[in-house]
Scaffold this active site. Structure first.
Site, PDB file in Angstrom:
ATOM      1  N   THR A   1      12.177  -6.279  15.898  1.00 44.92           N
ATOM      2  CA  THR A   1      13.617  -6.244  16.153  1.00 44.92           C
ATOM      3  C   THR A   1      14.209  -7.637  16.334  1.00 44.92           C
ATOM      4  OG1 THR A   1      13.238  -6.013  18.532  1.00 44.92           O
ATOM      5  CG2 THR A   1      13.450  -3.981  17.249  1.00 44.92           C
TER       6      THR A   1
ATOM      7  N   ALA B   1      -0.423  -3.786  13.400  1.00 43.46           N
ATOM      8  CA  ALA B   1      -0.155  -2.393  13.055  1.00 43.46           C
ATOM      9  C   ALA B   1       0.689  -1.701  14.123  1.00 43.46           C
ATOM     10  CB  ALA B   1      -1.473  -1.647  12.869  1.00 43.46           C
TER      11      ALA B   1
ATOM     12  N   SER C   1      -0.289  -1.896   8.857  1.00 43.97           N
ATOM     13  CA  SER C   1       0.100  -0.491   8.712  1.00 43.97           C
ATOM     14  C   SER C   1       1.163  -0.065   9.729  1.00 43.97           C
ATOM     15  CB  SER C   1      -1.124   0.405   8.889  1.00 43.97           C
ATOM     16  OG  SER C   1      -2.144   0.053   7.995  1.00 43.97           O
TER      17      SER C   1
ATOM     18  N   ASN D   1       0.840  -1.192   0.000  1.00 40.76           N
ATOM     19  CA  ASN D   1       0.000   0.000   0.000  1.00 40.76           C
ATOM     20  C   ASN D   1       0.879   1.248   0.000  1.00 40.76           C
ATOM     21  OD1 ASN D   1      -2.367   1.672   0.364  1.00 40.76           O
ATOM     22  ND2 ASN D   1      -3.357  -0.128   1.252  1.00 40.76           N
TER      23      ASN D   1
ATOM     24  N   HIS E   1      23.877   1.570  12.528  1.00 45.54           N
ATOM     25  CA  HIS E   1      24.896   2.572  12.843  1.00 45.54           C
ATOM     26  C   HIS E   1      25.541   2.249  14.188  1.00 45.54           C
ATOM     27  CE1 HIS E   1      23.728   5.303   9.562  1.00 45.54           C
ATOM     28  NE2 HIS E   1      22.480   4.932   9.835  1.00 45.54           N
TER      29      HIS E   1
ATOM     30  N   ARG F   1       6.379  -8.781  19.688  1.00 46.48           N
ATOM     31  CA  ARG F   1       6.448 -10.090  20.353  1.00 46.48           C
ATOM     32  C   ARG F   1       5.320 -10.987  19.853  1.00 46.48           C
ATOM     33  NH1 ARG F   1       8.394  -6.707  24.500  1.00 46.48           N
ATOM     34  NH2 ARG F   1      10.259  -7.533  25.549  1.00 46.48           N
TER      35      ARG F   1
END
Length: 289
Positions: A256, A251, A233, A167, A197, A271
């Protein structure tokens, strides 16, 4: 370099291809990235590495095999000084610290940014979109559609399977490879970000070369999204993550860590909430019909 270090490097290559090294052990060169020099392996070293590889624990050998798999994908350059070197693009794709101001990388980025802008400026029924998308993302399957606007850092390092859909406002920072399976759906405002970084600002801040060129030290980690996933989203997926097949990512999630297959996962950090099962089928939801 200490003998044990050299021997360990020899072991890593021998684990990859024993037959080749057995017949040609006298003049094999290995790149060692901390010193940048080629290390010749003598027959004595070769024989010693056989003993060394047998006596090391299995975990060491597995690590060596993984490293050799990465090395095998790199196109090595041999210089007049007798050294193997990697281009900045090869460093970047291998997850090494690289120079983002490199000319080749700068040209690839500029091209991808222009193509992204061109694609996004056209209406979705404009036939010119298909040609632009093929140039921006040459590795994609059939029935693949991006609503736009889209933002790709390189594009050529991203792979989409068949039947994928995204989308509005898909952003992909593909400094490391991004691999997306078949029938993966993205909601609006999703971000796939492979760059990493340094944590310490002393290493993270911009630097200047002697010629005045500005650069920074950064690296990346690849991202893989397996087939039949729905990324809802405003989801952010960070470097090094693998999302298993058949997952739904709620959403606003920030992913991570790896998500196992067939999981409903959400949150910041994302999670696993539970497994997706047959009971989730819409045929059991009478209110929808």
């Amino acid at each position: 370099i200490p003998l044990m270090t050299r021997t360990h490097l020899c072991t890593q290559i021998i684990c990859r291809d024993f037959t080749y090294n057995f017949f040609y052990p006298a003049k094999l060169f290995i790149y060692y990235d901390k010193v940048g020099s080629a290390l010749p392996i003598s027959i004595l070293h070769f024989l010693y590495t056989i003993f060394y590889s047998i006596t090391r624990p299995p975990k060491t050998i597995d690590t060596a095999r993984n490293l050799c798999y990465t090395l095998n994908k790199i196109k090595w350059n041999y210089t007049q000084k007798g050294r193997f070197i990697m281009t900045e693009k090869e460093k970047m794709l291998a997850g090494k610290i690289y120079d983002s101001s490199d000319k080749e990388l700068a040209e690839l980025r500029t091209k991808a940014h222009k193509l992204s802008q061109q694609y996004s400026s056209l209406y979705e029924d404009d036939e010119r979109r298909k040609a632009i998308l093929n140039e921006l993302l040459p590795d994609h399957g059939e029935g693949f559609f991006l609503q736009g606007p889209v933002y790709f850092d390189y594009g050529v390092f991203t792979k989409f399977g068949s039947g994928c859909y995204a989308n509005f406002n898909l952003t992909v920072l593909d400094t490391c490879p991004v691999t997306i399976g078949d029938n993966v759906f993205f909601g609006p405002n999703c971000t796939i970000a492979t760059p990493v970084h340094p944590f310490r600002w002393q290493e993270r801040n911009m630097k200047k070369k002697s010629d005045g060129t500005v650069y920074d030290d950064e690296y990346g980690k690849p991202i893989t999204i397996h087939s039949n996933c729905w990324i809802a989203s405003n989801v952010v997926i960070t470097g090094g993550v693998t999302i298993g097949e058949g997952c739904v990512i709620g959403a606003g999630s920030v992913v991570t860590r790896d998500i196992p297959p067939n999981s409903l996962a959400a949150g910041n950090p994302c999670r696993v909430i539970r497994e997706i099962t047959e009971e989730d089928s819409i045929k059991y939801k009478a209110e929808l019909f």
